[in-house]
Write an enzyme that holds these catalytic residues in place. Structure first.
Site, PDB file in Angstrom:
ATOM      1  N   ARG A  13       0.870  -1.177   0.000  1.00 45.97           N
ATOM      2  CA  ARG A  13       0.000   0.000   0.000  1.00 45.97           C
ATOM      3  C   ARG A  13       0.907   1.227   0.000  1.00 45.97           C
ATOM      4  NH1 ARG A  13      -2.400   3.663   3.533  1.00 45.97           N
ATOM      5  NH2 ARG A  13      -4.356   4.493   2.722  1.00 45.97           N
ATOM      6  N   GLU A  15       0.692   4.470   0.423  1.00 46.98           N
ATOM      7  CA  GLU A  15       0.714   5.482   1.483  1.00 46.98           C
ATOM      8  C   GLU A  15       1.421   4.994   2.742  1.00 46.98           C
ATOM      9  OE1 GLU A  15      -1.867   4.583  -0.321  1.00 46.98           O
ATOM     10  OE2 GLU A  15      -2.848   6.353  -1.127  1.00 46.98           O
ATOM     11  N   ASP A  16       1.424   3.678   2.980  1.00 45.88           N
ATOM     12  CA  ASP A  16       2.022   3.139   4.202  1.00 45.88           C
ATOM     13  C   ASP A  16       3.525   2.905   4.085  1.00 45.88           C
ATOM     14  OD1 ASP A  16      -0.529   3.082   5.262  1.00 45.88           O
ATOM     15  OD2 ASP A  16      -0.690   0.903   5.310  1.00 45.88           O
ATOM     16  N   THR A  17       3.983   2.474   2.901  1.00 47.38           N
ATOM     17  CA  THR A  17       5.362   1.989   2.842  1.00 47.38           C
ATOM     18  C   THR A  17       6.188   2.477   1.660  1.00 47.38           C
ATOM     19  OG1 THR A  17       4.888  -0.010   1.559  1.00 47.38           O
ATOM     20  CG2 THR A  17       4.616  -0.161   3.955  1.00 47.38           C
ATOM     21  N   ARG A  18       5.616   3.181   0.723  1.00 48.56           N
ATOM     22  CA  ARG A  18       6.314   3.518  -0.521  1.00 48.56           C
ATOM     23  C   ARG A  18       7.594   4.315  -0.289  1.00 48.56           C
ATOM     24  NH1 ARG A  18       9.164   3.477  -4.252  1.00 48.56           N
ATOM     25  NH2 ARG A  18       8.769   4.270  -6.330  1.00 48.56           N
ATOM     26  N   GLY A  45      -8.285   3.039  -9.527  1.00 49.96           N
ATOM     27  CA  GLY A  45      -9.365   2.216 -10.049  1.00 49.96           C
ATOM     28  C   GLY A  45      -9.916   1.315  -8.971  1.00 49.96           C
ATOM     29  N   GLU A  79      -5.170  -7.443  -5.929  1.00 52.90           N
ATOM     30  CA  GLU A  79      -3.823  -7.881  -6.284  1.00 52.90           C
ATOM     31  C   GLU A  79      -3.446  -9.136  -5.495  1.00 52.90           C
ATOM     32  OE1 GLU A  79      -0.893  -4.495  -7.070  1.00 52.90           O
ATOM     33  OE2 GLU A  79      -0.116  -5.392  -5.229  1.00 52.90           O
TER      34      GLU A  79
END
Length: 151
Positions: A13, A15-18, A45, A79
């Site tokens: 995800r 926003e949490d880990t990028r 999407g 996913e």
């Protein structure tokens, strides 16, 4: 059987880990010349794209970075469902990484995962059961827990 074009597929995800764990992991994999698929596009999407499905099909190993709000993303949940389908179909390896979240929270959909599913029940009731099964399956696999320190 689909032939792997990627050694590793990273599921996370954004926003949490990028900008922390995932970017460091991706850089290290690249440094080691491990062909890694990472979806850098901002995805808005409700279903994963055919290109992303193709990348999942064409990956040898899946690293699923389960963070506090992974389950808030229907994209991530779709996913994950596809990843587990490929695991079963092709016998590929799935490595869960529990990033600042307890594996039992994921396995039993507690805390933030429970909150996220309350929201999903309203719009995606036809997919919720499959998503919950997928999270339970991935949480039951042997993986890495970022909260445990190894000596």
């Amino acid at each position: 059987m689909s032939h792997p074009n990627y050694d590793v597929f990273l599921s996370f995800r954004r926003e949490d880990t990028r900008d922390n764990f995932t970017s460091h992991l991706y850089a290290e994999l690249c440094r080691k010349r491990i062909e890694t698929f990472i979806d850098d596009r901002l995805c808005r999407g409700e279903e994963i794209s055919s290109a992303l499905c193709k990348a999942i099909e064409e990956s040898a190993v899946y690293v699923v970075i389960l963070s506090e709000h992974y389950a808030s993303s229907t994209w991530c949940l779709d996913e994950l469902t596809k990843i587990l389908e490929c695991k079963d179909r092709y016998g590929r390896e799935v490595i869960p990484v529990f990033y600042k979240v307890d594996p039992s929270t994921v396995r039993h959909q507690r805390k933030s995962y429970a909150d996220d599913f309350v929201k999903h029940d309203l719009r995606f009731s036809d997919k919720v059961d499959a998503w919950k099964v997928a999270l339970t399956q991935v949480a039951n696999l042997s993986g890495w827990d970022s909260q445990k320190i190894r000596n």
